[in-house]
Scaffold this active site. Structure first.
Site, mmCIF file in Angstrom:
data_model
loop_
_atom_site.group_PDB
_atom_site.id
_atom_site.type_symbol
_atom_site.label_atom_id
_atom_site.label_comp_id
_atom_site.label_asym_id
_atom_site.label_seq_id
_atom_site.Cartn_x
_atom_site.Cartn_y
_atom_site.Cartn_z
ATOM 1 N N GLN A 264 1.968 -30.741 -25.205
ATOM 2 C CA GLN A 264 0.640 -30.432 -25.740
ATOM 3 C C GLN A 264 0.388 -28.933 -25.832
ATOM 4 O O GLN A 264 -0.437 -28.483 -26.620
ATOM 5 C CB GLN A 264 -0.436 -31.112 -24.903
ATOM 6 C CG GLN A 264 -0.421 -32.630 -25.014
ATOM 7 C CD GLN A 264 -0.440 -33.119 -26.447
ATOM 8 O OE1 GLN A 264 -1.407 -32.921 -27.181
ATOM 9 N NE2 GLN A 264 0.646 -33.767 -26.878
ATOM 10 N N HIS A 267 0.575 -27.017 -29.275
ATOM 11 C CA HIS A 267 -0.477 -27.031 -30.291
ATOM 12 C C HIS A 267 -1.179 -25.697 -30.446
ATOM 13 O O HIS A 267 -1.521 -25.285 -31.558
ATOM 14 C CB HIS A 267 -1.526 -28.103 -29.948
ATOM 15 C CG HIS A 267 -1.125 -29.493 -30.298
ATOM 16 N ND1 HIS A 267 -0.900 -29.905 -31.587
ATOM 17 C CD2 HIS A 267 -0.904 -30.579 -29.515
ATOM 18 C CE1 HIS A 267 -0.562 -31.184 -31.591
ATOM 19 N NE2 HIS A 267 -0.553 -31.611 -30.348
ATOM 20 N N GLU A 333 -9.227 -34.961 -23.139
ATOM 21 C CA GLU A 333 -8.952 -35.579 -24.440
ATOM 22 C C GLU A 333 -7.886 -36.667 -24.306
ATOM 23 O O GLU A 333 -8.076 -37.809 -24.708
ATOM 24 C CB GLU A 333 -8.493 -34.495 -25.413
ATOM 25 C CG GLU A 333 -8.106 -35.010 -26.785
ATOM 26 C CD GLU A 333 -7.471 -33.939 -27.658
ATOM 27 O OE1 GLU A 333 -7.411 -34.152 -28.888
ATOM 28 O OE2 GLU A 333 -7.027 -32.903 -27.130
ATOM 29 N N HIS A 334 -6.717 -36.294 -23.771
ATOM 30 C CA HIS A 334 -5.624 -37.239 -23.546
ATOM 31 C C HIS A 334 -5.417 -37.394 -22.045
ATOM 32 O O HIS A 334 -5.265 -36.393 -21.339
ATOM 33 C CB HIS A 334 -4.302 -36.736 -24.130
ATOM 34 C CG HIS A 334 -4.351 -36.355 -25.579
ATOM 35 N ND1 HIS A 334 -4.507 -35.058 -26.004
ATOM 36 C CD2 HIS A 334 -4.237 -37.111 -26.690
ATOM 37 C CE1 HIS A 334 -4.488 -35.015 -27.326
ATOM 38 N NE2 HIS A 334 -4.330 -36.252 -27.779
ATOM 39 N N ASP A 367 0.177 -39.307 -30.848
ATOM 40 C CA ASP A 367 0.057 -38.324 -31.920
ATOM 41 C C ASP A 367 0.619 -38.851 -33.238
ATOM 42 O O ASP A 367 0.235 -38.375 -34.310
ATOM 43 C CB ASP A 367 0.796 -37.034 -31.543
ATOM 44 C CG ASP A 367 0.055 -36.218 -30.502
ATOM 45 O OD1 ASP A 367 -1.162 -36.421 -30.354
ATOM 46 O OD2 ASP A 367 0.693 -35.393 -29.829
ATOM 47 N N HIS A 426 -51.579 -48.549 -38.846
ATOM 48 C CA HIS A 426 -50.479 -49.473 -38.616
ATOM 49 C C HIS A 426 -51.022 -50.878 -38.343
ATOM 50 O O HIS A 426 -50.560 -51.876 -38.906
ATOM 51 C CB HIS A 426 -49.632 -49.029 -37.411
ATOM 52 C CG HIS A 426 -48.696 -47.896 -37.706
ATOM 53 N ND1 HIS A 426 -49.129 -46.666 -38.105
ATOM 54 C CD2 HIS A 426 -47.337 -47.824 -37.632
ATOM 55 C CE1 HIS A 426 -48.087 -45.859 -38.269
ATOM 56 N NE2 HIS A 426 -46.982 -46.546 -37.991
#
Length: 435
Positions: A264, A267, A333-334, A367, A426
């Site tokens: 990771q 990235h 995230e993961h 992924d 109303h």
């Protein structure tokens, strides 16, 4: 390279024990706003000018010709094509299963409410193409939109000088495989502005119609542009750098954990790679493996920067219960779980974007070809948001069907409630129907 922090005899806040990288979207906003203004006032010519300025190439045509798409698919490496096709097949199966059913709820005689899921009519999908090329992002954005029944899809990706001002051919091939016909050769904030505002050429002819929703990952300028248009169009999220957290005990394989943490960090220099464990022996073994595996990797400098950043590290805690508490606090995230009893641990996990269970479910599987979606909540937003899915491209629209027999029994109650709120008109709107 990866710092070990021993928390076993300390007091700490699980939510802040591992600081995140700083993504200065607010600073980027000042740079992005003039770009947006140029596209707003000058349309296609502004998009082309900005693309030439930032990407070093001026596309001959902003919209990618159909023959270029077909050619890209014809010339793609057969192994890559087969992998893309497998990824598409699996993603289609998973996202089709996410389509919620329409329902009719009868409440009384002459009274019902219908829940209808309606696709968003036009969606812009951003696919990065700067530091790396991500045909997988085409799949992850297009497949759920198609599963939802979105009738209008526009994909945009930066042009590449080496490919004649077209987006990378693998991205074009992925679009062709998916049946996407509308693809634009532009990236960055100008691409987001084009999708949100639409763009006309110098003759007043519309080249790109504005969209209703924009999804897809990008750099800080893409994130800032998406944020600037939020409210005018929908967006998936203002995404931060990629994150992985491995929750492991002494049964985990150090070499595999290390490989996943390294993966990771490819990235982004700001990517977060975190190991949370109750085993100092595992922590030390994983760090040793990282020191062995990183040297000589193609993106070694970037990987080292990510792994030595404040957002990455190893946290050693006193027990698996503490490890779970820290994991939920970080809301990554993961999340990978490598323990003696993964299902028992899973029961107590509340905050994570996607959860990968066991040694043969690494994050790179997600992924590409797990069938799940890799567009996931970052920066702790997994506490309250989901990854991209079929429902992301749907709107719930309710149909209310009452006739006189359905309304009459509850009319007096509605009138009383309306009056209690000081909304007498109303109440009158109900009462008049029974005068």
């Amino acid at each position: 390279m990866l710092n070990i922090t021993d928390l076993r005899n300390t007091t700490y806040d699980p939510a802040t024990v591992m600081p995140r990288a700083k993504l200065e979207v607010s600073d980027a906003s000042q740079i992005v706003q003039p770009i947006i203004d140029q596209v707003r006032h000058h349309g296609v010519s502004a998009v082309q000018d900005l693309t030439e300025r930032f990407d070093g190439v001026r596309p001959a045509s902003l919209r990618v010709p159909a023959e270029a798409m077909a050619k890209a698919l014809e010339e793609i490496d057969p192994d890559v094509r087969a992998a893309l096709e497998e990824s598409i097949t699996r993603a289609r199966a998973v996202h089709a299963a996410q389509l919620p059913p329409n329902t009719v709820v009868p409440l009384a005689d002459g009274a019902s409410v219908e829940n209808h899921w309606v696709p968003i009519q036009r969606v812009g999908l951003y696919v990065p193409g700067g530091r790396a090329v991500y045909p997988s992002s085409v799949i992850m954005n297009v497949v759920p939109a198609q599963a939802a029944g979105v009738p209008g899809l526009a994909v945009t990706s930066p042009p590449q000088a080496e490919f004649g001002g077209l987006p990378h051919p693998v991205i074009l091939a992925a679009c062709q495989l998916l049946g996407v016909e509308e693809v634009y050769a532009t990236g960055g904030a100008q691409a987001i502005a084009m999708l949100a505002l639409g763009a006309d050429d110098e003759h007043g002819q519309t080249v790109c119609e504005p969209v209703d929703l924009i999804t897809g990952p990008g750099n800080v300028y893409v994130a800032a542009a998406k944020q600037a248009f939020f409210g005018q169009v929908g967006i998936d999220a203002v995404a931060g750098p990629s994150e992985i957290l491995v929750l492991a005990d002494n049964t985990a394989t150090p070499a595999w954990v290390a490989a996943d943490l390294i993966s990771q960090s490819e990235h982004d220099p700001l990517a977060a790679s975190v190991l949370v464990t109750d085993s100092m022996e595992l922590a030390e073994a994983v760090v040793e493996e990282i020191e062995t595996q990183v040297p000589g990797t193609p993106l070694e400098d970037q990987i080292r920067e990510a792994l030595t950043g404040q957002q990455s590290g190893v946290l050693v805690v006193a027990s698996m219960a503490d490890a779970i508490e820290v994991t939920n606090g970080i809301a990554t995230e993961h999340l990978e779980i490598h323990t003696a009893d993964n299902d028992a641990v899973l029961k107590d996990i509340t905050h994570a974007g996607a959860i990968f269970l066991g040694p043969y479910s690494p994050v790179p599987l997600g992924d590409y070809s797990a069938g799940s979606n890799h567009v996931l909540p970052t920066s702790g937003t997994a506490r309250f948001s989901s990854g991209l899915n079929t429902a992301s491209f749907l709107r719930l629209q309710q149909h209310i069907r009452y006739d006189k027999t359905g309304l009459e029994p509850i009319a007096k109650g509605i009138e009383a409630l309306a009056a209690s709120e000081g909304l007498h008109a109303h109440a009158e709107a109900i009462a008049r129907r029974f005068e």
